[in-house]
Design a protein around this motif. Structure first.
Motif, PDB file in Angstrom:
ATOM      1  N   LYS A 315       1.568  -1.282   0.462  1.00 44.33           N
ATOM      2  CA  LYS A 315      -0.248   0.169   0.137  1.00 44.33           C
ATOM      3  C   LYS A 315       0.799   1.086   0.057  1.00 44.33           C
ATOM      4  N   THR A 316       0.364   2.010   0.106  1.00 39.51           N
ATOM      5  CA  THR A 316       1.179   3.768   0.018  1.00 39.51           C
ATOM      6  C   THR A 316       0.453   4.561   0.740  1.00 39.51           C
ATOM      7  N   VAL A 317       1.369   5.360   1.801  1.00 42.88           N
ATOM      8  CA  VAL A 317       0.932   6.618   1.958  1.00 42.88           C
ATOM      9  C   VAL A 317       0.074   7.515   1.802  1.00 42.88           C
ATOM     10  N   ALA A 318      -0.648   7.495   2.735  1.00 46.96           N
ATOM     11  CA  ALA A 318      -1.651   8.735   1.709  1.00 46.96           C
ATOM     12  C   ALA A 318      -0.855   9.763   1.107  1.00 46.96           C
ATOM     13  N   GLU A 319      -1.135  10.918  -0.080  1.00 49.70           N
ATOM     14  CA  GLU A 319      -0.821  12.266  -0.662  1.00 49.70           C
ATOM     15  C   GLU A 319      -0.578  13.165   1.064  1.00 49.70           C
ATOM     16  N   ASN A 320      -1.898  13.032   1.106  1.00 47.52           N
ATOM     17  CA  ASN A 320      -1.844  14.137   2.381  1.00 47.52           C
ATOM     18  C   ASN A 320      -1.517  14.210   3.948  1.00 47.52           C
ATOM     19  N   VAL A 321      -0.374  12.864   4.211  1.00 48.16           N
ATOM     20  CA  VAL A 321       0.339  11.919   4.845  1.00 48.16           C
ATOM     21  C   VAL A 321       1.946  12.349   5.628  1.00 48.16           C
ATOM     22  N   GLU A 322       2.709  12.760   5.798  1.00 44.03           N
ATOM     23  CA  GLU A 322       3.995  12.107   6.248  1.00 44.03           C
ATOM     24  C   GLU A 322       4.050  10.951   7.086  1.00 44.03           C
ATOM     25  N   MET A 323       4.673  10.316   6.753  1.00 40.60           N
ATOM     26  CA  MET A 323       4.985   9.451   7.808  1.00 40.60           C
ATOM     27  C   MET A 323       6.349   8.705   8.420  1.00 40.60           C
ATOM     28  N   VAL A 324       7.022   8.699   9.389  1.00 43.41           N
ATOM     29  CA  VAL A 324       8.417   8.220   9.815  1.00 43.41           C
ATOM     30  C   VAL A 324       8.358   7.039  10.828  1.00 43.41           C
ATOM     31  N   VAL A 325       8.160   6.063  10.694  1.00 41.82           N
ATOM     32  CA  VAL A 325       9.210   4.524  11.259  1.00 41.82           C
ATOM     33  C   VAL A 325      10.328   4.589  11.973  1.00 41.82           C
ATOM     34  N   ALA A 326      10.488   4.863  13.504  1.00 43.69           N
ATOM     35  CA  ALA A 326      11.619   4.307  14.173  1.00 43.69           C
ATOM     36  C   ALA A 326      12.066   3.469  14.808  1.00 43.69           C
ATOM     37  N   PRO A 327      12.915   2.443  13.889  1.00 40.80           N
ATOM     38  CA  PRO A 327      12.925   1.252  14.902  1.00 40.80           C
ATOM     39  C   PRO A 327      13.150   1.562  16.741  1.00 40.80           C
ATOM     40  N   GLY A 328      12.808   0.604  17.545  1.00 40.89           N
ATOM     41  CA  GLY A 328      13.414   0.608  18.799  1.00 40.89           C
ATOM     42  C   GLY A 328      14.920   0.184  19.456  1.00 40.89           C
ATOM     43  N   SER A 329      15.769  -0.879  18.244  1.00 40.37           N
ATOM     44  CA  SER A 329      17.321  -1.109  18.756  1.00 40.37           C
ATOM     45  C   SER A 329      18.179  -1.603  16.837  1.00 40.37           C
ATOM     46  N   ARG A 330      18.605  -1.576  17.136  1.00 43.49           N
ATOM     47  CA  ARG A 330      19.734  -1.824  16.436  1.00 43.49           C
ATOM     48  C   ARG A 330      18.664  -3.809  15.645  1.00 43.49           C
ATOM     49  N   GLN A 331      19.120  -4.146  17.004  1.00 42.94           N
ATOM     50  CA  GLN A 331      18.329  -5.648  16.962  1.00 42.94           C
ATOM     51  C   GLN A 331      17.080  -5.352  15.780  1.00 42.94           C
ATOM     52  N   VAL A 332      16.093  -5.057  16.340  1.00 40.35           N
ATOM     53  CA  VAL A 332      14.960  -4.523  15.778  1.00 40.35           C
ATOM     54  C   VAL A 332      14.889  -4.347  14.069  1.00 40.35           C
ATOM     55  N   LEU A 333      15.974  -3.136  14.152  1.00 33.68           N
ATOM     56  CA  LEU A 333      16.694  -2.949  12.789  1.00 33.68           C
ATOM     57  C   LEU A 333      17.400  -3.955  11.726  1.00 33.68           C
ATOM     58  N   THR A 334      18.005  -4.647  12.301  1.00 37.24           N
ATOM     59  CA  THR A 334      18.620  -5.703  11.609  1.00 37.24           C
ATOM     60  C   THR A 334      17.583  -6.950  11.133  1.00 37.24           C
ATOM     61  N   MET A 335      16.968  -7.197  12.280  1.00 30.77           N
ATOM     62  CA  MET A 335      15.821  -8.058  11.347  1.00 30.77           C
ATOM     63  C   MET A 335      14.875  -8.150  10.261  1.00 30.77           C
ATOM     64  N   LEU A 336      14.719  -6.984  10.522  1.00 29.89           N
ATOM     65  CA  LEU A 336      13.167  -5.998   9.921  1.00 29.89           C
ATOM     66  C   LEU A 336      13.782  -5.762   8.080  1.00 29.89           C
ATOM     67  N   ALA A 337      15.214  -5.711   8.146  1.00 25.19           N
ATOM     68  CA  ALA A 337      16.191  -5.941   7.043  1.00 25.19           C
ATOM     69  C   ALA A 337      15.618  -6.636   6.534  1.00 25.19           C
ATOM     70  N   GLU A 338      16.855  -8.066   7.322  1.00 24.32           N
ATOM     71  CA  GLU A 338      16.646  -9.364   7.092  1.00 24.32           C
ATOM     72  C   GLU A 338      15.639 -10.304   6.135  1.00 24.32           C
ATOM     73  N   ASN A 339      14.401 -10.487   7.192  1.00 23.53           N
ATOM     74  CA  ASN A 339      13.257 -10.682   6.466  1.00 23.53           C
ATOM     75  C   ASN A 339      12.165  -9.917   5.946  1.00 23.53           C
ATOM     76  N   GLY A 340      12.921  -8.979   5.449  1.00 23.15           N
ATOM     77  CA  GLY A 340      11.905  -8.186   4.149  1.00 23.15           C
ATOM     78  C   GLY A 340      10.938  -7.131   4.928  1.00 23.15           C
TER      79      GLY A 340
END
Length: 642
Positions: A315-340
């Motif tokens: 899906k796509t973020v609505a054009e009127n919305v700015e969205m940011v996501v901040a993973p809580g740890s390097r562990q979380v970010l790494t696992m998200l990167a590895e599993n797609g």
């Protein structure tokens, strides 16, 4: 009569006092944590105590608050924290490794241990059964030095959970419901202990969301039992050996009971500008949205972001919305990167921030003028986002994600169909961003940047305390009001003289200069003064400006302790109506102050109006000695020299 889980842990750590409700007790501390916003001052205070090596089982210093390096100040402070930690036996979590509370629960928290941290959301550790308490930096420094941590023996609230959450309803909605029932003032000197069959349905990350945001109740802390769910989490982190089964006795007695049927719960939202201004999402559905921020120490776990990725995939973020996501740890970010899953999030048009506090503390991503921002965070105080005119709403990751797609606040109930997202059997473990301390006794050079200035000390209490009423502020003044901590000011967290020029300026821009022109004086406040962050700067800046006392209808727990630790009198109106009788500029005086605070009753004379107001001051004998000496550091020095 059996014991609650809280009472069991306190019993095993009690060193001063008795477990009598409402009395002061001192407990020994197993672990401490600091973060970079408060840590610089805490380690300067530790150095002042001349303690060569910390005496806890483990102490950790995290860098997670201010990683925007627009000038040398931030990295200078980080180097100071890293080198002072290495010298004194503290582990150092490098920038980018993650938010202190997320990393702590992943890698270091131990059920049944005590943790005190210089961040108000330290109670996150209660998600795995720790007695984890937020405190001022000086209290943390004392704990690192081997001293006791003092609290009022709390009343225990049993939060009884039954049933099971429906799809689209989250653990964030559980804590929002507790806040709706109990309010931001309802937890003072209380511990919220979660129990009941509904607990068994919640994973550790879900529990941590609840204990984290429990700080907004004003509570001492919140805690869950350590059970099979806890064991599974620790095993997945390669830490099963840290597991200890913990639970309250079946016949434990509680001071208050809150009941929540998880099956009947629905998506909730905290409206501007307080975490307890809670309404049903259904009642506000369709409200246009400008920004969506997902993350913070409340909702940035692997499970949280996997749900977000699943909802938004393709899906796509609505054009009127700015969205940011901040993973809580390097562990979380790494696992998200590895599993797609990270690619799924990026594919929506959302921006991904580094692993840190970021917009939750006003460090970037300020909303547009008059904007509406939906956030999975824990605080929505006016102006905290960096935009005073913005409206901040607090809600779950599920509600935030679907609202970002729709471009308006959307109820996820019945609309969100998630695949089976379960806690992994094994998390990605890599602690190479945690720097261990040097061997004890090894010579380490401490690097001090030019921005690091000595912290101020109050003077011993005089028999007569006098000064003008410098400001009169309303109810629920937060530490963000008292000492703003935005992107402009956070780099100067180790420079109190600079920060003091911004003290209470959100309430009155002229306050700092008025305080200087009058040689200090008094702050007059409404109820729950000092709620929010544990930042000790909200006491240190007033010390620098010569504040002698704060007269309020009531105080938030951590800030009251910070005032006492730094030699400022925390005085309470016995008749709240007297608050309305004091105006800015009135000359105020307290006679026989040293003797009066020993009795707990103080008379404040308004010389300008020829009136007197009875005040109370609830302090222990230890705290009285601190106030007479001009703060904890002065008291320690006096005892050392005696």
């Amino acid at each position: 009569m059996g014991l609650t889980l809280t009472e069991k842990i306190i019993r095993d750590h009690l060193v001063v006092g008795k477990m009598e409700k409402g009395t002061e007790i001192g407990i020994c501390i197993d672990q401490t944590l600091t973060q970079d916003s408060t840590g610089t001052m805490a380690y300067m205070q530790l150095e002042a105590m001349e303690v060569p090596w910390v005496k806890t089982k483990r102490s950790l210093a995290y860098v997670d608050h201010n990683m925007l390096q627009e000038g040398p100040e931030n990295m200078d402070d980080h180097l100071y924290i890293q080198t002072v930690a290495k010298k004194h036996g503290v582990y150092f979590s490098r920038p980018g490794n993650g938010i202190c509370h997320q990393v702590e629960i992943e890698r270091f928290g131990v059920p049944g241990q005590t943790l005190v941290g210089s961040d108000s959301h330290t109670p996150t550790g209660g998600g795995i059964g720790m007695l984890a308490i937020g405190a001022g930096g000086l209290d943390v420094a004392v704990a690192m030095a081997g001293g006791e941590y003092y609290i009022t023996m709390p009343r225990i609230v049993r939060v009884e959970l039954t049933g099971k959450l429906r799809g689209g309803v989250s653990s964030k909605d559980i804590i929002l419901e507790v806040l709706r029932q109990c309010t931001v003032k309802g937890g003072v000197n209380k511990v919220f202990e979660y129990a009941g069959p509904g607990v068994l349905t919640l994973t550790v990350p879900e529990r941590a969301t609840i204990t984290n945001m429990g700080a907004e109740l004003g509570a001492t802390t919140s805690i869950f039992p350590a059970d099979d769910m806890t064991r599974a989490f620790l095993k997945a982190q390669d830490r099963e050996s840290d597991f200890v089964a913990l639970a309250a006795d079946a016949d434990a007695q509680y001071d208050q009971v809150v009941k929540i049927d998880l099956s009947a719960l629905e998506p909730l939202v905290a409206c501007p500008h307080s975490p307890d201004a809670v309404k049903r999402v259904a009642d506000l559905e369709g409200m246009p949205v400008n920004q969506v921020c997902i993350g913070s120490c409340t909702n940035s776990s692997y499970l949280d972001l996997m749900k977000v990725a699943a909802i938004m995939k393709g899906k796509t973020v609505a054009e009127n919305v700015e969205m940011v996501v901040a993973p809580g740890s390097r562990q979380v970010l790494t696992m998200l990167a590895e599993n797609g899953a990270l690619a799924d999030i990026l594919g929506t048009g959302a921006r991904v921030l580094e692993c840190g506090c970021g917009p939750c503390i006003g460090m970037g991503q300020a909303p547009c003028t008059d904007g509406v921002s939906l956030r999975t965070f824990n605080r929505n105080f006016k102006g905290r986002s960096g935009t005073v005119s913005a409206d901040i709403y607090l809600l779950s990751p599920e509600t935030a994600a679907i609202s970002a797609i729709e471009g308006k606040l959307t109820n996820p109930l019945g609309k969100v169909e998630l695949p089976a997202i379960v806690m992994p059997e094994h998390f990605k473990v890599n602690d190479n961003a945690v720097v261990p301390p040097a061997p004890e006794g090894e010579d380490v050079e401490i690097i001090r940047g030019p921005n690091i200035k000595p912290f101020p000390l109050a003077k011993p209490l005089k028999a007569t305390v006098e000064g003008k009423a410098l400001i009169v502020v309303e109810d629920n003044i937060t530490t963000d009001h008292i000492m703003p901590s935005n992107a402009k000011l956070l780099p100067f967290r180790s420079n109190i003289p600079y920060l003091a020029d911004y003290c209470l300026t959100p309430c009155d821009p002229d306050f700092p200069q008025r305080a200087k022109d009058n040689g200090g004086g008094f702050i007059i406040a409404g109820s729950n003064y000092g709620q929010g962050s544990s930042r000790e700067h909200a006491a240190l800046a007033p010390v620098y400006l010569g504040i002698k006392g704060v007269v309020a209808k009531s105080f938030a727990r951590i800030h009251k302790n910070n005032l006492i630790n730094n030699g400022i009198l925390p005085l309470v109106f016995e008749d709240p109506a007297d608050y309305d009788r004091i105006a800015v500029g009135d000359d105020l005086k307290i006679d026989d102050a040293v003797d009066a605070i020993g009795t707990g009753r103080v008379t404040l004379t308004n010389v300008t109006k020829n009136e007197s107001y009875p005040l109370s001051i609830e302090i222990s004998e230890r705290q009285r000695e601190m106030l007479v000496a001009g703060g904890l550091i002065n008291r320690m020095k006096a005892r050392k020299d005696a």
